[in-house]
Scaffold this active site. Sequence first.
Site, PDB file in Angstrom:
ATOM      1  N   CYS A 195     -48.221  24.474 -45.518  1.00 34.85           N
ATOM      2  CA  CYS A 195     -47.618  23.557 -46.895  1.00 34.85           C
ATOM      3  C   CYS A 195     -47.685  24.022 -48.216  1.00 34.85           C
ATOM      4  O   CYS A 195     -46.592  24.094 -49.471  1.00 34.85           O
ATOM      5  CB  CYS A 195     -48.833  22.351 -47.089  1.00 34.85           C
ATOM      6  SG  CYS A 195     -50.541  22.934 -46.665  1.00 34.85           S
ATOM      7  N   HIS A 241     -54.208  20.580 -48.465  1.00 37.75           N
ATOM      8  CA  HIS A 241     -52.727  20.007 -48.224  1.00 37.75           C
ATOM      9  C   HIS A 241     -52.518  19.776 -49.528  1.00 37.75           C
ATOM     10  O   HIS A 241     -53.043  19.096 -50.553  1.00 37.75           O
ATOM     11  CB  HIS A 241     -52.675  18.858 -47.250  1.00 37.75           C
ATOM     12  CG  HIS A 241     -51.330  18.094 -46.451  1.00 37.75           C
ATOM     13  ND1 HIS A 241     -50.135  20.105 -46.540  1.00 37.75           N
ATOM     14  CD2 HIS A 241     -50.606  17.502 -47.302  1.00 37.75           C
ATOM     15  CE1 HIS A 241     -49.322  19.614 -46.148  1.00 37.75           C
ATOM     16  NE2 HIS A 241     -48.932  17.994 -46.493  1.00 37.75           N
ATOM     17  N   ASP A 275     -42.979  15.404 -48.835  1.00 37.04           N
ATOM     18  CA  ASP A 275     -43.863  16.651 -48.219  1.00 37.04           C
ATOM     19  C   ASP A 275     -42.983  17.621 -47.700  1.00 37.04           C
ATOM     20  O   ASP A 275     -42.457  16.954 -45.782  1.00 37.04           O
ATOM     21  CB  ASP A 275     -44.850  15.783 -47.634  1.00 37.04           C
ATOM     22  CG  ASP A 275     -45.912  16.811 -47.230  1.00 37.04           C
ATOM     23  OD1 ASP A 275     -45.838  18.422 -47.172  1.00 37.04           O
ATOM     24  OD2 ASP A 275     -46.899  16.315 -46.588  1.00 37.04           O
TER      25      ASP A 275
END
Length: 279
Positions: A74, A113, A128
């Site tokens: 991420c 995250h 995302d």
Amino acid sequence: MSDPGRSNRLADYLARVGLDTLPAPDAAGLASLQRAQRLTIAFENLDIPLGRGIAINGDSVFAKLVRAGRGGYCFEQNRLLADMLALLGLPTRPLLARVWLLLPPGEVPPRTHTLLLAELGGELWIADAGFGGGFCPPLPLRDGATAGSPDGASHRLRRGGAAGSIPGEWLLERRAAGSTAWLAQYGFDSAEVALADLETANHWTATRRGTRFTTLHVASRVLPTGLAALTDRTFTRFDGPASTSCTIATPAEWHALLTGTIGIALPPEDVAALPLFMG
């Protein structure tokens, strides 16, 4: 005067994600770019078991994910998406989130995250490109906002009050195709996040003993209607609500899946050096 560095980076990125035109700096363009990146640039943590660490500055991320044909997790994926959106005239800022997915009851996860927050037409949206468990399209930051994805899943945002979440935080939930149950994915707030916050969270994620990313070999890529995933020697392919799994026996077979189905350009000697195939 145009900036050749900007043009070159955009051209290389668009070629990498398979787009031949510049998306517009709006909600549709954001969705198009995020979807293209998820379909082409894999999620992976393989530099961690190889002992190389994870750099999240823009140059390192671009060199790895675009020029070297690798994937990332991420902090890398959303840094790349943020940088490319900025070049398109769509600035974003990072948020930090707690991953609730598969967490034991009663345990509170750290903020490990990251996702992005954008303002489009006077409304806030989240995007995302770096959640490895599947694909969620951008969503307006509104309580009850929902969106579907091509694998048949539904996604929903809730503002506080959801079971297991932190009061005052937003919660992203997912309902799989054919299911009636909403499962918590991650929770976040909209507070400003500094580069030092991201670097600290990235360092924890890449080095904390006993966690998913320091104990497992993880690689996955979103498919048009599902997901292909390698977790250690287990390969699983999800097609909508259906899935199939098998165990990978040899480094050569694992490398073929990694470079073919998953789409990560990792040399065979690096695969052989993974702890997965040592001893």
